[in-house]
Design an enzyme around this catalytic site. Structure first.
Site, PDB file in Angstrom:
ATOM      1  N   SER B 160      36.419  45.577  40.726  1.00 55.09           N
ATOM      2  CA  SER B 160      36.782  45.013  39.429  1.00 55.09           C
ATOM      3  C   SER B 160      36.344  45.951  38.301  1.00 55.09           C
ATOM      4  O   SER B 160      36.676  47.139  38.334  1.00 55.09           O
ATOM      5  CB  SER B 160      36.138  43.620  39.316  1.00 55.09           C
ATOM      6  OG  SER B 160      36.692  42.874  38.280  1.00 55.09           O
ATOM      7  N   ASP B 316      45.235  38.693  45.144  1.00 53.99           N
ATOM      8  CA  ASP B 316      44.549  38.969  43.869  1.00 53.99           C
ATOM      9  C   ASP B 316      45.608  39.153  42.783  1.00 53.99           C
ATOM     10  O   ASP B 316      46.255  40.189  42.701  1.00 53.99           O
ATOM     11  CB  ASP B 316      43.681  40.220  44.011  1.00 53.99           C
ATOM     12  CG  ASP B 316      42.847  40.499  42.758  1.00 53.99           C
ATOM     13  OD1 ASP B 316      43.088  39.861  41.712  1.00 53.99           O
ATOM     14  OD2 ASP B 316      41.955  41.355  42.839  1.00 53.99           O
ATOM     15  N   HIS B 349      40.988  37.439  43.661  1.00 57.60           N
ATOM     16  CA  HIS B 349      40.099  38.519  43.225  1.00 57.60           C
ATOM     17  C   HIS B 349      38.709  38.388  43.857  1.00 57.60           C
ATOM     18  O   HIS B 349      38.043  39.387  44.118  1.00 57.60           O
ATOM     19  CB  HIS B 349      40.007  38.475  41.704  1.00 57.60           C
ATOM     20  CG  HIS B 349      39.304  39.641  41.098  1.00 57.60           C
ATOM     21  ND1 HIS B 349      39.674  40.945  41.326  1.00 57.60           N
ATOM     22  CD2 HIS B 349      38.230  39.712  40.261  1.00 57.60           C
ATOM     23  CE1 HIS B 349      38.873  41.759  40.657  1.00 57.60           C
ATOM     24  NE2 HIS B 349      37.982  41.040  40.006  1.00 57.60           N
TER      25      HIS B 349
END
Lengths: 371, 371
Positions: B160, B316, B349
């Site tokens: 991320s 995601d 995610h």
């Protein structure tokens, strides 16, 4: 396209208390409504149109009274929220049908809701308003139509929460509905949709100006929280590719290294939408309608008699085509008459208000009874 | 699996001011860090691990000091946020590598950020903290490693926002990084992600307890707004099918017709997550890191020398596999060494913290230089 012209919203008071799912009866219910077209002598050409969370009774034509500033294109001009679909020669053809549109139960645009006066206290209901369901909204519409002397409906139509009402009509009053038009809707909100609605409500209720729902007359209202709720709504109504096409990563005015001010165009769009919405909508109504949305679970379809038209949009991730397909499959298995159309379009849930040109021939053909 | 054992977070003060993208210099920067494994005599076995928005320097092992209550599984036990990936025999194998983890610039877990004392005033920075970028975070990490006497990195790894830092390292210091491991990340957040971040920041800044960012020492902090921000985050970190599998439409305790209380399990989950998060995280740090996330746009990749490993997850939708594919395509066209893996997994995610078993062989093989 021709318009139904200038329209004035009217009001009707239900003579009897309305029984609700929660066990309470609601007395003194007023319904705001508009009608377009002419009722046939046999009263067999009535289409009831049901609106979504932020809509109202003003579905078509130009409002007689100047509207408050709004967020929808056309709203500022006083156009009804479904003007592209209702009118002479349009999907819901007022040359042929008598179209009736009401503000739903719990609303804030003329029909009794949490901002209305509680006859028991003389004060606004606020949080004392009963928690209502989609079935309660439909009961209210049924009672209202009784007063208009309308027994049967040629069709009930609506998108999103409006589509839930149409589905509920077909299940609850199977012998009184000939057809339903269910657009961008579902038999039950998926858990992600339940979550988005919970977040929107949390945002409103955590605003200190909400004051436990008793903000009427205090000079303060939970605009900050409802603004955030509306922002969440807007992003869930659009698709990721739609947002990319509309805004990309465009900056408003270069890079300014600011936390508090919008830098990206999509950021100022959200602020603008939030500001416009809080000027025209009641926060408690938002809470109650959001709650009703999450509760909705369509009952068994065994008794449904209405011909069913389902329309969904490929990019709608809040009310995905899979939900409509599930309804269609169930109806087909039961031997009912059902048509299911998925329109390929990039603007997410908002498509149901945008893709009028592509919905029109599908709806017209369906209402004419042609396969 | 073996663990790196009990770990104490240490602190290092940078001797020189840190130049920032916004044009300001930040003086007196302190960096919180942990290390795992042993530095080789040639100092050629260093892996820098970069954390995401809500992480900290405590990436592996058990914290020496009891941690505050947290939201991640394992957090309450004092386990590092990437303990499944860092340790003896794990993906980042501490029998072989010297793993360094810092709390990022702008953080609230020991590294200088908006809650730190501004040496110029003796008060917390609050909104006077400079607006920082991912490049600033990487500059801070570079300056920190200089003090440790580490010139080269065998790898930089992160998920991320951590993956953005890894990418920035490869572009900014091409001759000093041998490899990067970029998980569930992107070269630039898509407009929908920009919008979610804007909504989270609006929610915090609209909370009156934010007080323009000067809430330190007032006894009030924008917990209500940050709770909503965290709820938005949680739903974007999960996928719709993941939410359906985890919660469905299960009610907590039948239907209670309530607006204010949670009815669905997913609703109480959101409240719980929000409450736990506000106890351990600083709202201004959230604002600054969220802003940095949205600003990030990776520069040209022409000078990149690092071998690149990209991992993304099929479900995601915040950092979609398409973004990793775009980076991979660009590197491939430039003749660079790149591997791109899409792991098919349903938890959105969040997978980057959950799917450790499936990431481990990919990362180990990549770090060993095997195709």
């Amino acid at each position: 396209m021709k318009s139904v012209g200038v329209v004035e919203t009217r009001f009707l008071d239900l003579p009897r208390p309305l029984p609700l799912d929660c066990g309470r009866d609601l007395t003194g219910v007023r319904v705001a409504y508009e009608t377009y077209g002419t009722l046939s002598p046999d009263r067999d050409n009535v289409i009831l149109v049901c609106h979504a969370l932020s809509g109202d009774a003003h579905a078509a034509g130009v409002a007689a009274s100047p509207p408050e500033e709004g967020t929808r294109e056309g709203y500022a001009k006083g156009l009804g929220w479904w003007d592209g679909m209702i009118g002479p020669g349009k999907a819901f053809d007022t040359d042929r049908y008598f179209v009736v549109s009401t503000n739903l139960l719990g609303g804030c645009r003329g029909t009794t809701g949490p901002s209305s006066t509680d006859p028991a206290t003389g004060e606004p209901y606020g949080p004392d308003f009963p928690v209502i369901t989609v079935a309660d909204m439909v009961r209210c519409e049924r009672a209202f139509l009784d007063e208009l002397g309308i027994d049967r409906l040629a069709a009930v139509a609506g998108g999103s929460l409006g589509g839930m009402q149409a589905l509920e009509w077909a299940v609850r009053y199977p012998t009184q509905v000939d057809a339903i038009v269910v657009i961008a809707s579902t038999h039950a909100l998926q858990p992600q949709g339940v979550a988005w609605n919970a977040i929107a409500r949390e945002s409103i209720m955590r605003d200190p100006d909400w004051q436990g729902g008793r903000y009427y007359g205090t000079g303060r209202s939970p605009d900050a929280g409802m603004g955030v709720a509306r922002m969440v709504g807007h992003i869930t109504y659009l698709s990721a590719p739609g947002l990319a096409e509309k805004f990309g990563r465009r900056l408003r005015d270069g890079l300014n290294y600011t936390i508090t001010e919008p830098e990206f165009e999509v950021e100022s769009y959200l602020r603008h939408q939030a500001a416009a919405f809080v000027r025209r909508f009641d926060a408690n109504t938002y809470l109650y309608l959001s709650r009703a949305l999450t509760y909705f679970e369509l009952g068994p379809l065994d008794d449904v008699r209405a011909r069913t038209l389902l329309i969904s949009f490929s990019s709608d991730w809040l009310y995905p085509p899979a939900a409509s397909q599930e309804i269609a499959d169930t109806l087909t298995k039961l031997g009912k008459s059902v048509e299911n159309h998925v329109i390929d379009a990039p603007y997410g849930h908002d498509c149901f208000l945008l893709e009028e040109a592509r919905q029109t021939p599908i709806v017209r053909r369906f209402l004419e009874g042609r396969a």
